[in-house]
Design an enzyme around this catalytic site. Structure first.
Site, mmCIF file in Angstrom:
data_model
loop_
_atom_site.group_PDB
_atom_site.id
_atom_site.type_symbol
_atom_site.label_atom_id
_atom_site.label_comp_id
_atom_site.label_asym_id
_atom_site.label_seq_id
_atom_site.Cartn_x
_atom_site.Cartn_y
_atom_site.Cartn_z
ATOM 1 N N TYR A 3 3.570 -15.834 11.322
ATOM 2 C CA TYR A 3 4.422 -14.905 10.578
ATOM 3 C C TYR A 3 4.165 -15.038 9.083
ATOM 4 O O TYR A 3 3.591 -16.028 8.610
ATOM 5 C CB TYR A 3 5.909 -15.153 10.873
ATOM 6 C CG TYR A 3 6.445 -16.462 10.328
ATOM 7 C CD1 TYR A 3 6.931 -16.561 9.027
ATOM 8 C CD2 TYR A 3 6.474 -17.615 11.121
ATOM 9 C CE1 TYR A 3 7.427 -17.760 8.529
ATOM 10 C CE2 TYR A 3 6.962 -18.814 10.645
ATOM 11 C CZ TYR A 3 7.429 -18.881 9.333
ATOM 12 O OH TYR A 3 7.909 -20.075 8.835
ATOM 13 N N ARG B 117 16.498 -20.571 0.617
ATOM 14 C CA ARG B 117 16.461 -21.599 -0.434
ATOM 15 C C ARG B 117 17.887 -22.060 -0.714
ATOM 16 O O ARG B 117 18.635 -21.409 -1.441
ATOM 17 C CB ARG B 117 15.804 -21.002 -1.689
ATOM 18 C CG ARG B 117 14.352 -20.640 -1.482
ATOM 19 C CD ARG B 117 13.850 -19.571 -2.424
ATOM 20 N NE ARG B 117 14.409 -18.259 -2.070
ATOM 21 C CZ ARG B 117 13.852 -17.097 -2.381
ATOM 22 N NH1 ARG B 117 12.696 -17.063 -3.020
ATOM 23 N NH2 ARG B 117 14.427 -15.960 -2.041
ATOM 24 N N SER C 260 5.395 -24.379 7.198
ATOM 25 C CA SER C 260 5.544 -23.165 6.398
ATOM 26 C C SER C 260 4.762 -23.398 5.111
ATOM 27 O O SER C 260 5.041 -24.348 4.382
ATOM 28 C CB SER C 260 7.018 -22.889 6.088
ATOM 29 O OG SER C 260 7.136 -21.732 5.300
ATOM 30 N N HIS D 95 -3.565 14.499 -16.218
ATOM 31 C CA HIS D 95 -3.808 13.057 -16.132
ATOM 32 C C HIS D 95 -2.521 12.307 -15.828
ATOM 33 O O HIS D 95 -2.472 11.432 -14.945
ATOM 34 C CB HIS D 95 -4.418 12.549 -17.453
ATOM 35 C CG HIS D 95 -4.642 11.083 -17.489
ATOM 36 N ND1 HIS D 95 -3.708 10.201 -17.998
ATOM 37 C CD2 HIS D 95 -5.664 10.331 -17.047
ATOM 38 C CE1 HIS D 95 -4.170 8.966 -17.878
ATOM 39 N NE2 HIS D 95 -5.362 9.018 -17.311
ATOM 40 N N GLY E 155 -10.270 10.052 -14.084
ATOM 41 C CA GLY E 155 -10.105 10.030 -15.528
ATOM 42 C C GLY E 155 -10.448 8.731 -16.211
ATOM 43 O O GLY E 155 -10.343 8.625 -17.433
ATOM 44 N N MET F 179 -13.434 7.042 -16.240
ATOM 45 C CA MET F 179 -14.782 6.932 -16.801
ATOM 46 C C MET F 179 -15.176 8.252 -17.451
ATOM 47 O O MET F 179 -14.442 9.224 -17.405
ATOM 48 C CB MET F 179 -15.764 6.503 -15.717
ATOM 49 C CG MET F 179 -15.557 5.057 -15.289
ATOM 50 S SD MET F 179 -16.658 4.567 -13.969
ATOM 51 C CE MET F 179 -16.017 5.513 -12.597
ATOM 52 N N ARG G 173 -21.574 13.215 -14.641
ATOM 53 C CA ARG G 173 -20.264 12.668 -14.261
ATOM 54 C C ARG G 173 -20.436 11.335 -13.541
ATOM 55 O O ARG G 173 -21.444 11.079 -12.893
ATOM 56 C CB ARG G 173 -19.531 13.634 -13.316
ATOM 57 C CG ARG G 173 -19.050 14.929 -13.949
ATOM 58 C CD ARG G 173 -18.276 15.741 -12.915
ATOM 59 N NE ARG G 173 -17.557 16.867 -13.489
ATOM 60 C CZ ARG G 173 -18.037 18.104 -13.536
ATOM 61 N NH1 ARG G 173 -19.225 18.369 -13.044
ATOM 62 N NH2 ARG G 173 -17.305 19.078 -14.052
ATOM 63 N N LYS H 100 -18.161 10.798 -5.126
ATOM 64 C CA LYS H 100 -18.547 12.139 -5.563
ATOM 65 C C LYS H 100 -19.912 12.513 -4.995
ATOM 66 O O LYS H 100 -20.105 13.583 -4.406
ATOM 67 C CB LYS H 100 -18.571 12.204 -7.084
ATOM 68 C CG LYS H 100 -18.814 13.611 -7.644
ATOM 69 C CD LYS H 100 -19.017 13.586 -9.146
ATOM 70 C CE LYS H 100 -17.848 13.030 -9.886
ATOM 71 N NZ LYS H 100 -16.673 13.914 -9.848
ATOM 72 N N ARG I 256 -12.582 15.228 -2.571
ATOM 73 C CA ARG I 256 -12.321 13.808 -2.308
ATOM 74 C C ARG I 256 -10.956 13.704 -1.656
ATOM 75 O O ARG I 256 -10.141 14.625 -1.768
ATOM 76 C CB ARG I 256 -12.350 12.985 -3.605
ATOM 77 C CG ARG I 256 -11.336 13.444 -4.644
ATOM 78 C CD ARG I 256 -11.552 12.748 -5.971
ATOM 79 N NE ARG I 256 -10.685 13.297 -7.011
ATOM 80 C CZ ARG I 256 -10.851 13.081 -8.312
ATOM 81 N NH1 ARG I 256 -11.844 12.332 -8.725
ATOM 82 N NH2 ARG I 256 -10.017 13.602 -9.191
ATOM 83 N N CYS J 163 5.496 -18.553 3.230
ATOM 84 C CA CYS J 163 6.746 -18.066 2.636
ATOM 85 C C CYS J 163 6.664 -17.932 1.122
ATOM 86 O O CYS J 163 7.684 -17.759 0.463
ATOM 87 C CB CYS J 163 7.911 -18.985 3.016
ATOM 88 S SG CYS J 163 7.735 -20.670 2.408
ATOM 89 N N THR K 162 2.965 -21.203 -0.625
ATOM 90 C CA THR K 162 1.744 -20.979 -1.414
ATOM 91 C C THR K 162 2.006 -20.818 -2.906
ATOM 92 O O THR K 162 1.069 -20.880 -3.700
ATOM 93 C CB THR K 162 0.977 -19.758 -0.877
ATOM 94 O OG1 THR K 162 1.866 -18.644 -0.786
ATOM 95 C CG2 THR K 162 0.389 -20.065 0.487
ATOM 96 N N ASN K 163 3.267 -20.614 -3.317
ATOM 97 C CA ASN K 163 3.540 -20.621 -4.753
ATOM 98 C C ASN K 163 3.201 -22.003 -5.327
ATOM 99 O O ASN K 163 2.427 -22.134 -6.273
ATOM 100 C CB ASN K 163 5.012 -20.306 -5.029
ATOM 101 C CG ASN K 163 5.388 -18.901 -4.632
ATOM 102 O OD1 ASN K 163 4.542 -18.051 -4.427
ATOM 103 N ND2 ASN K 163 6.680 -18.649 -4.507
ATOM 104 N N ASP K 164 3.792 -23.044 -4.732
ATOM 105 C CA ASP K 164 3.530 -24.395 -5.216
ATOM 106 C C ASP K 164 2.136 -24.875 -4.845
ATOM 107 O O ASP K 164 1.504 -25.611 -5.599
ATOM 108 C CB ASP K 164 4.580 -25.373 -4.676
ATOM 109 C CG ASP K 164 5.776 -25.504 -5.607
ATOM 110 O OD1 ASP K 164 5.698 -24.971 -6.729
ATOM 111 O OD2 ASP K 164 6.779 -26.136 -5.223
#
Length: 891
Positions: A864, A574, A777, A468, A105, A107, A96, A26, A352, A844, A780-782
């Site tokens: 990849y 899988r 590969s 809003h 909306g 703050m 403001r 702003k 904006r 993956c 990254t989950n585990d």
């Protein structure tokens, strides 16, 4: 001395557009518009550095701030010709917030600051309008009382509704000056009763309180939630802008409104917005009064009888159109403009980059690029990858029957069905239980942000296209219908009524955010067609990205969907998901309870042709693109039944004693299966399982080659390895199966054998693993689970406490943890390449579809990412933006 305050106005400004981080969006834009000579009320901006100081020093301010604010106020007084706190000629200001990232909306704002029991008389005398002066005073007490003093908003609303009932009127504008004087006294009484002290009369104290409230609102719950949803760091802070008030509520030659230089829903290059005559800005966004259209065309399209601004204020509208063109040309993007007309004179309060739907973002970016306003690379940067999610989900089936019960405004496109809920808390609770819900409210407020995020769609009875609900829903990608005024909500009875139809909370409705329609029951949907602007932008993105985008898929439907979205192969198939099919689970269970290798092989022989058929389908769909196949990963107990009846069925089919089945089930039970007998450990214990899967893969390759001539190079992935020796043993078995199939089929097989890096030890010993593995590969989950020691299945119960406390910026299962998990990935990539320079590297886990994580993958140089089918377009765009960012850093 540090400069904490930057002034603007009268064609000059201390700040510049490129000082967004310091002045907030702003403040930077107000400074820029002032320099451009646009009609901006003068003011000053307190920097984001003050916000940081405020929180770092026990909510106190730098010593120099008071003096700098005093000088800045004096500059405003000189430009306006009024004095702050003067009884006869008072300067009133607005206060403001303004963070560097738009948070509409979230703050707090205070308007009409500087009014008290004496200055209100001076304002009345100066303007010759006592009604206007007391209307402004009652608004100030209500807003200041709520935002700064903490008096519940409803306490003032009750008094307002009470005096309207007493006077027999329905609109605020019908109250007289005398009525408003009475209301002011009642408002002050509310403050005295609730707080035990009078409403503050000293304007300097009022200003100090308002600035503190705006800085304080940076850490209110709705702002915290919004930042979490939009990945905005708390450390950024907010600036505060203090600006001379201009008034849209001084009579019928005054107005206030919100305008977009293009349609924020569709992206059409048409002026779009709403305004209200004799009102202040809060009236437009709060949905208190029905707004009017800016243009005659939009009024006619909406079927409104209320005159458009183009018709009622033609000269002012023409000026606004000129400013529209100037602002979009200057900022080279669609702008969201707030304006006020005071006695026929136009003022611009803010501009904006406007929030927009994904469809609008695509269209605007493509049209601006094709018009030469921006280049194709900039167009790629302009679209938020996550926003594409809005385009990848169903819309209403045009052939389906629908019972439309109400109409409102098409506030945010998309279709959604769900149970009616009437509160944000209820929406969040039911959504966490797996229900789809539609949040139905008279109008949403910033406090509803958590429920709006949880809901599938939002329906309001009040508010316009810039309310809003509409703005937030568009930003979140939620379907929204606003201003459905026919609906009547009874919060006590928990019903929604329209015409002769009464629905209860929990009943299912459907909303169409593109048509503004509300329907009873659930309406079928259809998948979107991705073409036009989407295809154009994705083509530009593909031209600049470096990383390939693959998909996680093991069914033909997922594979075809991913290909339609542009996937360049399968990064994770899988195979255990294939085992759960109803016609296969019996053979799998017989294999598990088998007491001998021969019995196990006999059961596996039944599974082999089924798996081979699956691989043939996947290879055929992928047409020579790479397919990474993960061998069996989960522990065997996951395939066994739980109930006594099912155990008896397994015993009968397997031809073994029920006691043996029970014993085997107990034997396979593990205290922590995530860390137990799974992954390649199964291949070591039961090599015949992996041998069967390898044979199914290679026979499928041979079948596809014979049928179509297509050459397939499968990538066979060994999961959960932590040592080179494991890989050596299992790779040798796979190679032996390949040799056997080559001899049987008379073909030469090309394939890779690699591993999944999902254990910290594997990452640390990557240089050894790469001696055997031909690709990595990163699962990254585990890897996240094993690095943090947190199960993702249980993390939801306590991780929110960690993000709220600032221990974690984001959920590490959603956005990759760069400092810990990311360092392991970087280390493994570096060590793997040292051993095998051409090793193929990919990711993956779920992070493969997260834009922030994709940027990390680009920085590490992975080849990849692989993600779920519906996230493929998101990944394509994010990878392009990551490549562009890397180019800038390199320069």
């Amino acid at each position: 001395m540090t400069k904490w305050v930057y002034g603007f106005g009268n064609g000059k400004a201390d700040g510049r557009a490129d000082m967004r981080n310091l002045l907030g969006g702003k403040g930077a834009n107000l400074a820029e518009m002032s320099v451009l000579g646009l009609p901006v009320p003068p003011g000053f901006t307190i920097t984001t550095e003050v916000c940081s100081y405020y929180y770092d020093h026990g909510r106190s301010y730098p010593e120099e701030l008071d003096g700098q604010m005093h000088d800045a106020l004096a500059q405003i007084e000189g430009i306006v010709g009024a004095r702050f706190g003067d009884k006869a000629n008072p300067l009133l200001v607005s206060v403001r917030s303004g963070a560097r990232a738009s948070m509409p909306g979230m703050m707090d704002t205070v308007l009409n600051l500087g009014l008290n029991d004496e200055t209100v008389g001076g304002l009345a005398a100066r303007t010759g309008d006592e009604r206007f002066a007391y209307d402004s005073y009652r608004r100030f007490i209500q807003m200041y009382g709520d935002v700064v003093l903490g008096v519940e908003h409803y306490r003032f609303e009750d008094e307002l509704e009470g005096i309207k009932r007493e006077r027999g009127v329905s609109l605020d504008t019908e109250l007289t000056a005398a009525d408003l004087k009475t209301l002011v006294d009642r408002y002050k009484g509310v403050v005295q009763t609730d707080l035990g002290q009078p409403f503050p009369q000293d304007p300097k104290d009022q200003l100090s309180g308002a600035i503190g409230a705006v800085f304080g609102s940076w850490m209110n719950q709705r702002a915290i939630t919004y930042r979490r949803l939009h990945d905005i760091p708390a450390s950024w802070g907010t600036a505060v802008t203090v600006q001379a008030m201009v008034f849209g509520n001084m009579g019928d030659d005054c107005a206030t409104g919100v305008a977009f230089t293009r349609n924020p829903s569709t992206g059409e290059n048409a002026f779009y917005g709403e305004y209200l005559i004799n009102a202040q800005g809060e009236d437009v966004v709060a949905g208190i009064r029905t707004p009017q259209n800016l243009t005659k065309v939009s009024r006619e399209q909406a079927g409104s009888d209320l005159p458009s601004m183009e018709e009622s204020m033609p000269e002012t509208f023409r000026q606004l159109c000129d400013i529209r063109d100037r602002l979009e040309s200057h900022y080279r993007d669609m702008q969201d403009i707030e304006f006020t007309v005071q006695q026929g004179r136009l003022y611009i309060l803010q501009t904006r980059n406007g929030k927009r739907t994904a469809a609008a973002a695509l269209r605007i970016a493509v049209e601006l690029a094709e018009a030469g306003v921006i280049d194709q690379r900039e167009a790629v940067r302009r679209v938020e990858p996550q926003a594409l999610d809005q385009l990848l989900h169903p819309t209403l089936d045009p052939k389906a029957q629908r019972e439309v019960i109400a109409k409102g405004l098409p506030a945010s496109p998309g279709a959604a069905s769900g149970k009616i809920v009437l509160t944000a808390d209820e929406a969040e609770t039911l959504a966490q239980m797996g229900d789809k819900v539609i949040l139905v409210r008279e109008e949403t407020s910033p406090e509803d942000i958590h429920g709006m995020h949880a809901a599938a769609g939002i329906l309001t009875t009040r508010g316009g296209m810039t309310s809003h609900a509409a703005v937030v829903a568009r930003g979140m990608g939620r379907a929204c219908v606003s201003g459905a005024g026919e609906l009547r909500i009874d919060p006590k009875a928990k019903t929604v009524s329209v015409g002769g139809v009464t629905l209860k909370a929990g009943d299912v409705i459907t909303i169409d955010g593109a048509a503004g329609e509300v329907m009873k029951g659930e309406v079928p949907t259809v998948q979107p067609e991705l073409s036009g602007d989407f295809a154009t932008l994705m083509g530009w993105a593909d031209a600049v990205r470096r990383m390939k985008i693959r998909t996680n898929a093991e069914t033909p439907l997922d594979a075809r969907t991913a290909r339609k979205f542009g996937a360049e192969g399968i990064g994770l198939c899988r195979t255990e998901h294939m085992f759960f099919e109803a016609d296969r689970i019996t053979a799998v269970r017989r294999m598990i309870v088998a007491e001998t290798v021969d019995a196990r092989k006999a059961a596996l022989a039944e599974i082999l042709p089924m798996q081979r058929k699956d691989f043939v389908e996947l290879f055929t769909i992928m047409k020579g693109l790479p397919v990474t196949i993960r061998l069996l990963d989960p522990p065997l107990h996951e395939f066994l039944p739980r109930t006594e009846e099912d155990l008896e069925e397994v015993a009968r089919i397997a031809g073994v004693d029920l006691g043996r089945v029970r014993h085997r089930t107990a034997q396979l039970h593990e205290s922590n299966p995530m860390l137990g007998h799974r992954g390649c450990r199964l291949g070591i214990s039961f090599p015949e399982i992996y041998e069967m899967q390898a044979r199914a893969i290679f026979e499928a390759v041979a079948e596809v080659k014979a049928a179509s001539g297509e050459t397939v190079t499968p990538e066979i992935m060994i999961p959960l390895a932590f040592s080179k020796k494991e890989l050596d043993i299992l790779k040798a078995a796979i190679v032996a199966v390949a040799a056997a199939v080559e001899a049987e089929k008379g073909i030469k097989l090309d394939f890779l054998v690699g591993t999944m890096i999902e254990l910290p030890r594997a990452a640390l010993r990557a240089h050894e693993l790469a001696e055997t593995a031909e690709f990595f590969s990163f699962g990254t989950n585990d890897l996240t689970q094993t690095t943090f020691g947190i199960s993702r299945d249980d993390a939801g119960t306590f991780l929110p406490d960690y993000t709220r406390a600032g221990i974690l910026e984001q959920d590490p299962f959603v956005t990759l943890d760069r400092d810990g998990v990311g360092e392991l990935v970087s280390l493994a990539a570096e060590r793997g390449r040292k051993t095998r320079s051409g090793i193929k590297l990919g990711i993956c886990g779920e992070h493969g579809g997260d834009p922030a994580s994709i940027h990390f993958c680009e920085s590490v140089g992975l080849d990849y990412v692989s993600c779920s089918p519906y996230r493929v377009p998101i990944a394509r765009l994010a990878a392009a933006q990551a490549a562009l960012r890397a180019e800038v850093k390199a320069e």
